[in-house]
Design a protein around this motif. Structure first.
Motif, short mmCIF file in Angstrom:
data_model
loop_
_atom_site.label_atom_id
_atom_site.label_comp_id
_atom_site.label_asym_id
_atom_site.label_seq_id
_atom_site.Cartn_x
_atom_site.Cartn_y
_atom_site.Cartn_z
N UNK A 1 25.63 18.56 40.92
CA UNK A 1 27.07 18.41 40.70
C UNK A 1 27.88 18.47 42.00
N UNK A 2 27.22 18.50 43.15
CA UNK A 2 27.92 18.61 44.42
C UNK A 2 28.53 17.27 44.85
N UNK A 3 29.78 17.32 45.31
CA UNK A 3 30.45 16.13 45.80
C UNK A 3 29.98 15.81 47.21
N UNK A 4 30.04 14.54 47.58
CA UNK A 4 29.69 14.08 48.92
C UNK A 4 30.98 13.74 49.66
N UNK B 1 35.82 11.17 49.28
CA UNK B 1 34.80 11.91 48.55
C UNK B 1 34.14 11.06 47.47
N UNK B 2 32.93 11.44 47.14
CA UNK B 2 32.17 10.74 46.11
C UNK B 2 31.63 11.76 45.11
N UNK C 1 39.97 9.17 47.21
CA UNK C 1 40.54 9.97 48.28
C UNK C 1 41.19 11.22 47.69
N UNK C 2 41.02 12.33 48.38
CA UNK C 2 41.56 13.62 47.94
C UNK C 2 42.34 14.24 49.08
#
Length: 187
Positions: free
Chosen positions: A9-12, A32-33, A41-42
Motif C-alpha cells: 500500500x506504499x505510495x511511490x 506521486x503514484x 500531484x499532491x
C-alpha cells in the motif's frame, strides 16, 4: 546494506518541485503514484517542527492564551507554544515559548504526546509537554501574541472544545491527552 521491501500500500514519489520557499515554510508539489498505478500531484507543506505546553497549577487549571487567528477569523483559547528555531530542541522551544508568550516559566516539563497536524499534507512534528506548575516572571504581555493570558479550569476544557472556543489541533490534542491522564488517575 539491505533495503526494506516496498509494502503493497506504499505510495511511490517520482519527484517534488518547490513552488514557494519562505522564511517559515516550503510549499512544493509532489508527483506521486498509488499502488494501483494512478498518478497525481499532491501539495506538500514543509514547516519547522513545533512544541506546546499544557501547564497545570495546583488548582487543576491550565494556562492558556486568548488569541485572534486571522485564517479562521476567530478568537480562540490556545496553549502556549511555537516553532522550533534551527538546531533548537523541542523541550528548549517549549520553555522559551511559554515564557515569551505568557510571562510564566514552567517548573518542569515531561513529554505528553507527539502528533502530526495534517499527516497527508504537512510535514511537521508537534511535541506537547506537560508542566506541573509555573512561576511568574513578570514578563510583559506581547500584544502581538495574545489579547490575554488566563488560567482555565481543566473541568471546563471539554465544554470549551465543544463550543468551538478551543479548535487548534495542538491545543485540542494536548488538552484531551491531559484529560485522559486525569481520567485514568495518572495525573
Amino acid at each position: 546494506m539491505s533495503t526494506q521491501p516496498k509494502r503493497a500500500s506504499e505510495w511511490t514519489i517520482h519527484g517534488e518541485r518547490v513552488v514557494d520557499d519562505s522564511r517559515r515554510s516550503i510549499l512544493s508539489v509532489a508527483d506521486v503514484e498509488l499502488p494501483d498505478g494512478v498518478r497525481f500531484e499532491q501539495y506538500v507543506l514543509r514547516v519547522p517542527n513545533a512544541a506546546m505546553v499544557v501547564i497545570l497549577d495546583d488548582d487543576d487549571r491550565v494556562l492558556m492564551l486568548w488569541r485572534h487567528r486571522f485564517i479562521a477569523n476567530r478568537w480562540v483559547w490556545e496553549l502556549p507554544g511555537g516553532y522550533l528555531d534551527p538546531a533548537e530542541s523541542a523541550i528548549d522551544c517549549a520553555m522559551r515559548e511559554v515564557e515569551e508568550e505568557t510571562g510564566w516559566r514552567p517548573r518542569s516539563l515531561e513529554k505528553l504526546i507527539d502528533f502530526q497536524p495534517m499527516i497527508g499534507t504537512i510535514d511537521q512534528l508537534n511535541t506537547i509537554y506537560l508542566a506541573r506548575g509555573a512561576d511568574y516572571t513578570g514578563g510583559p504581555l506581547d500584544e502581538n501574541e495574545a489579547e490575554k493570558v488566563a488560567w482555565i479550569r481543566l473541568a471546563d476544557i471539554q465544554d470549551l472544545i465543544a463550543s468551538g472556543s478551543i479548535i487548534g489541533a495542538g491545543s485540542v490534542s494536548g488538552l484531551l491527552a491531559t484529560l485522559l491522564l486525569q481520567a485514568s488517575g495518572k495525573l
